[in-house]
Design a protein around this motif. Sequence first.
Motif, PDB file in Angstrom:
ATOM      1  N   ASP A   1      76.996  35.824 -37.154  1.00 41.77           N
ATOM      2  CA  ASP A   1      77.701  35.785 -38.600  1.00 41.77           C
ATOM      3  C   ASP A   1      79.099  36.241 -38.307  1.00 41.77           C
ATOM      4  O   ASP A   1      79.156  37.483 -37.764  1.00 41.77           O
ATOM      5  CB  ASP A   1      77.019  36.171 -39.672  1.00 41.77           C
ATOM      6  N   VAL A   2      79.871  35.549 -38.960  1.00 42.26           N
ATOM      7  CA  VAL A   2      81.363  36.261 -38.788  1.00 42.26           C
ATOM      8  C   VAL A   2      81.570  37.084 -40.043  1.00 42.26           C
ATOM      9  O   VAL A   2      80.658  37.026 -40.835  1.00 42.26           O
ATOM     10  CB  VAL A   2      82.392  35.032 -39.544  1.00 42.26           C
ATOM     11  N   LYS A   3      82.031  38.418 -39.596  1.00 42.56           N
ATOM     12  CA  LYS A   3      82.026  39.207 -40.600  1.00 42.56           C
ATOM     13  C   LYS A   3      83.667  39.715 -40.821  1.00 42.56           C
ATOM     14  O   LYS A   3      84.418  39.750 -39.962  1.00 42.56           O
ATOM     15  CB  LYS A   3      81.322  40.647 -39.983  1.00 42.56           C
ATOM     16  N   VAL A   4      83.714  39.534 -42.141  1.00 39.45           N
ATOM     17  CA  VAL A   4      85.171  40.161 -42.764  1.00 39.45           C
ATOM     18  C   VAL A   4      85.144  41.517 -43.528  1.00 39.45           C
ATOM     19  O   VAL A   4      84.292  41.612 -44.481  1.00 39.45           O
ATOM     20  CB  VAL A   4      85.728  39.019 -43.552  1.00 39.45           C
ATOM     21  N   THR A   5      85.907  42.477 -42.748  1.00 39.13           N
ATOM     22  CA  THR A   5      85.602  43.645 -43.398  1.00 39.13           C
ATOM     23  C   THR A   5      86.893  44.135 -44.219  1.00 39.13           C
ATOM     24  O   THR A   5      87.784  44.268 -43.525  1.00 39.13           O
ATOM     25  CB  THR A   5      85.172  44.724 -42.277  1.00 39.13           C
ATOM     26  N   GLN A   6      86.672  44.679 -45.399  1.00 34.78           N
ATOM     27  CA  GLN A   6      87.848  45.413 -46.021  1.00 34.78           C
ATOM     28  C   GLN A   6      87.469  46.681 -46.217  1.00 34.78           C
ATOM     29  O   GLN A   6      86.356  47.120 -46.661  1.00 34.78           O
ATOM     30  CB  GLN A   6      87.922  44.447 -47.425  1.00 34.78           C
ATOM     31  N   SER A   7      88.486  47.402 -45.844  1.00 35.33           N
ATOM     32  CA  SER A   7      88.468  48.891 -45.573  1.00 35.33           C
ATOM     33  C   SER A   7      87.835  49.592 -46.718  1.00 35.33           C
ATOM     34  O   SER A   7      87.147  50.532 -46.760  1.00 35.33           O
ATOM     35  CB  SER A   7      89.878  49.539 -45.172  1.00 35.33           C
ATOM     36  N   SER A   8      88.302  49.367 -48.004  1.00 38.72           N
ATOM     37  CA  SER A   8      88.010  49.994 -49.224  1.00 38.72           C
ATOM     38  C   SER A   8      87.294  49.084 -50.026  1.00 38.72           C
ATOM     39  O   SER A   8      87.550  48.165 -50.431  1.00 38.72           O
ATOM     40  CB  SER A   8      89.098  50.642 -49.854  1.00 38.72           C
ATOM     41  N   ARG A   9      86.095  49.727 -50.695  1.00 40.45           N
ATOM     42  CA  ARG A   9      85.508  48.996 -51.839  1.00 40.45           C
ATOM     43  C   ARG A   9      86.123  49.300 -53.332  1.00 40.45           C
ATOM     44  O   ARG A   9      86.308  48.249 -54.013  1.00 40.45           O
ATOM     45  CB  ARG A   9      84.113  49.195 -52.024  1.00 40.45           C
ATOM     46  N   TYR A  10      86.470  50.335 -53.363  1.00 37.67           N
ATOM     47  CA  TYR A  10      87.214  50.733 -54.574  1.00 37.67           C
ATOM     48  C   TYR A  10      88.525  51.612 -54.328  1.00 37.67           C
ATOM     49  O   TYR A  10      88.528  52.474 -53.465  1.00 37.67           O
ATOM     50  CB  TYR A  10      86.362  51.399 -55.570  1.00 37.67           C
ATOM     51  N   LEU A  11      89.624  51.504 -54.960  1.00 40.98           N
ATOM     52  CA  LEU A  11      90.820  52.155 -54.748  1.00 40.98           C
ATOM     53  C   LEU A  11      91.464  52.537 -56.310  1.00 40.98           C
ATOM     54  O   LEU A  11      91.439  51.294 -57.053  1.00 40.98           O
ATOM     55  CB  LEU A  11      91.813  51.264 -54.098  1.00 40.98           C
ATOM     56  N   VAL A  12      91.937  53.523 -56.341  1.00 44.84           N
ATOM     57  CA  VAL A  12      92.744  53.885 -57.603  1.00 44.84           C
ATOM     58  C   VAL A  12      93.811  54.530 -57.131  1.00 44.84           C
ATOM     59  O   VAL A  12      93.900  55.588 -56.421  1.00 44.84           O
ATOM     60  CB  VAL A  12      91.837  55.057 -58.590  1.00 44.84           C
ATOM     61  N   LYS A  13      95.190  54.039 -57.599  1.00 47.09           N
ATOM     62  CA  LYS A  13      96.242  54.458 -57.042  1.00 47.09           C
ATOM     63  C   LYS A  13      97.330  54.777 -58.461  1.00 47.09           C
ATOM     64  O   LYS A  13      96.952  54.035 -59.452  1.00 47.09           O
ATOM     65  CB  LYS A  13      96.964  53.307 -56.157  1.00 47.09           C
ATOM     66  N   ARG A  14      98.356  55.344 -58.346  1.00 45.50           N
ATOM     67  CA  ARG A  14      99.431  55.491 -59.203  1.00 45.50           C
ATOM     68  C   ARG A  14     100.371  54.683 -59.383  1.00 45.50           C
ATOM     69  O   ARG A  14     100.832  54.070 -58.127  1.00 45.50           O
ATOM     70  CB  ARG A  14      99.713  56.986 -59.120  1.00 45.50           C
ATOM     71  N   THR A  15     100.976  54.241 -60.289  1.00 44.19           N
ATOM     72  CA  THR A  15     102.061  53.557 -60.599  1.00 44.19           C
ATOM     73  C   THR A  15     103.227  53.949 -59.600  1.00 44.19           C
ATOM     74  O   THR A  15     103.400  55.173 -59.779  1.00 44.19           O
ATOM     75  CB  THR A  15     102.577  53.455 -61.831  1.00 44.19           C
ATOM     76  N   GLY A  16     103.824  52.814 -58.718  1.00 44.71           N
ATOM     77  CA  GLY A  16     105.006  53.326 -57.813  1.00 44.71           C
ATOM     78  C   GLY A  16     104.435  53.815 -56.431  1.00 44.71           C
ATOM     79  O   GLY A  16     105.310  53.719 -55.765  1.00 44.71           O
ATOM     80  N   GLU A  17     103.135  53.982 -56.240  1.00 43.47           N
ATOM     81  CA  GLU A  17     102.656  54.277 -54.887  1.00 43.47           C
ATOM     82  C   GLU A  17     102.949  53.161 -53.961  1.00 43.47           C
ATOM     83  O   GLU A  17     102.676  51.980 -54.578  1.00 43.47           O
ATOM     84  CB  GLU A  17     101.265  54.637 -54.979  1.00 43.47           C
ATOM     85  N   LYS A  18     102.934  53.297 -52.830  1.00 46.50           N
ATOM     86  CA  LYS A  18     102.809  52.506 -51.749  1.00 46.50           C
ATOM     87  C   LYS A  18     101.323  51.964 -51.502  1.00 46.50           C
ATOM     88  O   LYS A  18     100.661  53.208 -50.975  1.00 46.50           O
ATOM     89  CB  LYS A  18     103.777  52.328 -50.508  1.00 46.50           C
ATOM     90  N   VAL A  19     100.746  51.031 -51.425  1.00 44.90           N
ATOM     91  CA  VAL A  19      99.192  50.627 -51.229  1.00 44.90           C
ATOM     92  C   VAL A  19      98.992  49.924 -49.950  1.00 44.90           C
ATOM     93  O   VAL A  19      99.710  48.631 -49.904  1.00 44.90           O
ATOM     94  CB  VAL A  19      98.678  50.166 -52.599  1.00 44.90           C
ATOM     95  N   PHE A  20      98.069  50.316 -49.137  1.00 46.64           N
ATOM     96  CA  PHE A  20      97.870  49.313 -48.076  1.00 46.64           C
ATOM     97  C   PHE A  20      96.381  48.704 -48.368  1.00 46.64           C
ATOM     98  O   PHE A  20      95.311  49.712 -48.613  1.00 46.64           O
ATOM     99  CB  PHE A  20      98.014  50.037 -46.838  1.00 46.64           C
ATOM    100  N   LEU A  21      95.928  47.736 -48.167  1.00 44.20           N
ATOM    101  CA  LEU A  21      94.773  47.126 -48.262  1.00 44.20           C
ATOM    102  C   LEU A  21      94.636  46.404 -46.777  1.00 44.20           C
ATOM    103  O   LEU A  21      95.467  45.615 -46.396  1.00 44.20           O
ATOM    104  CB  LEU A  21      94.566  45.899 -49.083  1.00 44.20           C
ATOM    105  N   GLU A  22      93.476  46.933 -46.203  1.00 40.97           N
ATOM    106  CA  GLU A  22      92.999  46.373 -44.859  1.00 40.97           C
ATOM    107  C   GLU A  22      91.902  45.541 -44.545  1.00 40.97           C
ATOM    108  O   GLU A  22      91.023  45.641 -45.363  1.00 40.97           O
ATOM    109  CB  GLU A  22      92.779  47.558 -43.975  1.00 40.97           C
TER     110      GLU A  22
END
Lengths: 114, 110
Positions: A1-22
Motif C-alpha cells: 500500500d502507498v503510504k503518505v506520512t505527515q511528520s506531525s499529528r498535532y502542532l501548536v505555533k505562535r502567531t508570526g512563527e515560520k511553520v514547516f509541515l512535512e
Amino acid sequence: DVKVTQSSRYLVKRTGEKVFLECVQDMDHENMFWYRQDPGLGLRLIYFSYDVKMKEKGDIPEGYSVSREKKERFSLILESASTNQTSMYLCASSLVAIQGYGYTFGSGTRLTVV
Amino acid sequence: QQQVKQSPQSLIVQKGGISIINCAYENTAFDYFPWYQQFPGKGPALLIAIRPDVSEKKEGRFTISFNKSAKQFSLHIMDSQPGDSATYFCAASSGSRLTFGEGTQLTVNP
C-alpha cells in the motif's frame, strides 16, 4: 500500500512563527498536493506539484509556500503563521498525471496558531 | 467560489436504512467524479468513482447516480451500517486537480 506520512499529528505555533509541515510518500508518485480541511468548507487545494522543483498554486495559496527538492517529499511553509491558518492540513500523492483519481492522503496535521 | 456543492451537511440514518448524499457542480469541463470517505483521525480514502459517460455505478452497497444534464450526482448507501459512520466528500476533476464538496457527516444509529 502507498503510504503518505505527515511528520506531525498535532502542532501548536505562535502567531508570526515560520511553520514547516512535512509530507513524505513512499511509492515514487509524481504528483503531490496540500489541502486544508475546515468544517463546512470541505478540502481546499493550497499548492500542488507535478515534479521535483515544480509547483503550482491551488485555490487558496495566499500565506503559504511549498518546497519539493526530492520526489518523495513535499513541504508546506507558512511564512508568518496567523490565527486564520488554524486548520487541518492534508497531504496527498497520486501516480497518474491525468484525471484526479488515485489520490492517497496522509492522516493530516492539525495546526493551531495562537 | 465553491464549484462543487454538497448536501446535506449532516445526516442521521437508522441501521438498515438508505443514506443519500447529493452534489451539484458548475464546471462542465469536469470529467471524473469520485467520492471519498473519511473516518475520524484519518485522511480521506477513495470510496467509489464515476465518469460522465455512465449514469450509474454500483460497488457493493454503494451506488453513484449521475445526471449529466442536471450537473448533479449522488451517493446512495444501501443497508447503512454503524461502521459507515464517517464524513463523505464528493469531488470533481478535469485534469489531475480535485475540487471537493463541503462534506457530509453521516451517523448511522444502531
